[in-house]
Design a protein around this motif. Structure first.
Motif, PDB file in Angstrom:
ATOM      1  N   UNK A 157      43.290  40.782  71.471  1.00 53.12           N
ATOM      2  CA  UNK A 157      43.737  39.323  71.361  1.00 53.12           C
ATOM      3  C   UNK A 157      42.864  38.306  71.896  1.00 53.12           C
ATOM      4  N   UNK A 158      42.095  39.030  72.892  1.00 56.55           N
ATOM      5  CA  UNK A 158      40.987  38.032  73.651  1.00 56.55           C
ATOM      6  C   UNK A 158      39.695  37.779  72.569  1.00 56.55           C
ATOM      7  N   UNK A 159      39.285  38.874  71.944  1.00 55.96           N
ATOM      8  CA  UNK A 159      38.446  38.950  70.922  1.00 55.96           C
ATOM      9  C   UNK A 159      38.684  37.958  69.698  1.00 55.96           C
ATOM     10  N   UNK A 166      39.586  39.147  85.626  1.00 56.51           N
ATOM     11  CA  UNK A 166      40.649  38.497  84.933  1.00 56.51           C
ATOM     12  C   UNK A 166      41.299  39.375  83.799  1.00 56.51           C
ATOM     13  N   UNK A 167      40.347  39.823  82.941  1.00 56.45           N
ATOM     14  CA  UNK A 167      40.904  40.823  81.770  1.00 56.45           C
ATOM     15  C   UNK A 167      41.258  41.968  82.372  1.00 56.45           C
ATOM     16  N   UNK A 168      40.861  42.566  83.391  1.00 57.68           N
ATOM     17  CA  UNK A 168      41.280  44.080  83.615  1.00 57.68           C
ATOM     18  C   UNK A 168      42.690  43.917  84.430  1.00 57.68           C
ATOM     19  N   UNK A 169      42.610  42.952  85.252  1.00 60.58           N
ATOM     20  CA  UNK A 169      43.966  42.747  85.766  1.00 60.58           C
ATOM     21  C   UNK A 169      45.085  42.503  84.940  1.00 60.58           C
ATOM     22  N   UNK A 170      44.887  41.469  83.962  1.00 56.33           N
ATOM     23  CA  UNK A 170      45.792  41.196  83.119  1.00 56.33           C
ATOM     24  C   UNK A 170      46.337  42.152  82.075  1.00 56.33           C
ATOM     25  N   UNK A 192      47.547  36.285  86.058  1.00 52.03           N
ATOM     26  CA  UNK A 192      48.814  36.532  84.836  1.00 52.03           C
ATOM     27  C   UNK A 192      49.231  37.758  84.959  1.00 52.03           C
ATOM     28  N   UNK A 193      50.370  38.036  85.495  1.00 52.84           N
ATOM     29  CA  UNK A 193      51.288  39.268  85.825  1.00 52.84           C
ATOM     30  C   UNK A 193      52.589  39.097  85.060  1.00 52.84           C
ATOM     31  N   UNK A 194      53.286  40.106  85.082  1.00 59.24           N
ATOM     32  CA  UNK A 194      54.540  40.254  84.504  1.00 59.24           C
ATOM     33  C   UNK A 194      55.611  39.060  85.103  1.00 59.24           C
ATOM     34  N   UNK A 200      46.186  37.962  75.473  1.00 61.14           N
ATOM     35  CA  UNK A 200      44.768  37.883  75.235  1.00 61.14           C
ATOM     36  C   UNK A 200      44.387  36.840  74.527  1.00 61.14           C
ATOM     37  N   UNK A 201      44.969  36.421  73.439  1.00 70.38           N
ATOM     38  CA  UNK A 201      44.457  35.182  72.883  1.00 70.38           C
ATOM     39  C   UNK A 201      44.444  33.899  73.610  1.00 70.38           C
TER      40      UNK A 201
END
Length: 307
Positions: free
Chosen positions: A232-234, A204-208, A176-178, A102-103
């Motif tokens: 992490x994004x926040x 992007x956020x939901x998929x990741x 961004x997938x495993x 997320x960061x």
């Protein structure tokens, strides 16, 4: 491929199997080890913006994003320095790993990179009845399953075309997938940037977050891992968009298009010289026919993860 700038080879170039869309090779030379990605330009649902992707990658690498060093780009190839690391299984990752991803996303979205090519998304294909008929006529092993799901796939296509995207639009990795991540000393390394471009932030956020919080199916979603990506994004300076089904529309639309693309490869019935092997295309079709209806049917449950 023109690879003389990478140095004198110290062994043959070796294919690394498993790519879902393109082909990867490893080349060891007197200047180090390199990952050579041969882009499949045949029948793609989009045009690769190789020069723009390479410029974006260079900016991300210079900013310290954990990723392979971009070396060069050509019309059909992307070259990176080889990175060793552990594959990330398709299973819920640790909370710390999810938080750091997320960061990283927040740092990617903060990059000051001009993106001149604005993709116009084409409407989702509506030819699922025709594809099912062709699959039956050619004796595809998954023909009956496709025929039974035609109405569902038409409903999915309608959702992809009509779902409201609230914005903002960001320049980002988009995938961004495993299977596009490594773990090096337990920390993420982001691979495979060739799909980079503009995308609605919520998608992007939901998929990741979802891809890192679940296994191969949807039976074992870990809400705490999903939330760790957003936390992490926040922490990385990002601002979350409002909740809603738009968080998952890009994931569903991308999987829908990927399934159709592999159906067409299977219907052709020949081993193509680029892209995934035919056996992998059949596997991708079976995964899409089983997984997409399940994912679509759980939209309400998934949206609840955002509340």
């Amino acid at each position: 491929m023109e690879l003389s700038h990478l140095g004198a080879p110290i062994g043959p170039m070796i294919r690394v199997h498993g790519g879902f869309a393109n082909r990867m090779y490893r080349l060891d030379t007197d200047q180090g080890s390199f990952a050579i990605k041969e882009l499949n330009l045949v029948g793609r649902r989009w045009t690769y913006r190789v020069e723009d992707v390479f410029r974006f990658e260079c900016a991300a690498f210079a900013a310290g994003i954990p990723m392979p060093e971009p070396i060069s780009a050509g019309q059909y190839t992307l070259v990176h320095r080889w990175v060793e690391g552990e594959k990330v299984p398709e299973a819920p990752v640790s909370a710390a790993y999810a938080f750091e991803v997320g960061e990283i996303l927040a740092r990617i979205h903060a990059l000051d990179v001009t993106w001149t090519n604005v993709s116009i998304e084409e409407p989702a294909s509506q030819d699922w009845s025709e594809l099912a008929a062709r699959a039956t006529a050619t004796g595809q092993p998954w023909a009956d399953e496709l025929a039974s799901q035609v109405e569902t796939f038409l409903a999915i296509a309608h959702f992809v075309d009509t779902c409201e995207r609230p914005g903002p639009i960001v320049l980002t990795h988009r995938d961004i997938q495993p299977w596009n991540l490594l773990a090096r000393e337990g920390r993420p390394v982001v691979l495979d940037w060739e799909l980079s471009g503009m995308l609605d932030l919520s998608s992007e956020l939901g998929s990741t977050a979802l891809s890192l919080a679940k296994g191969p199916g949807l039976e074992d979603i870990k809400p705490a891992i999903f939330r760790s990506v957003l936390d992490g994004y926040v922490t990385g300076g990002g601002v979350l968009p409002p909740p809603g089904p738009s968080w998952f529309v890009s994931m569903i639309g991308g999987w829908l298009g990927h399934t159709r693309w592999n159906i067409l490869r299977c219907l052709a019935g020949v081993e193509a010289s680029t892209g995934p092997d035919l056996a992998l295309s059949h596997e991708s079709v079976r995964n899409g026919l089983g997984g997409l209806p399940d994912l679509f049917g759980r939209l309400g449950e998934l949206t609840a993860l955002l509340l």
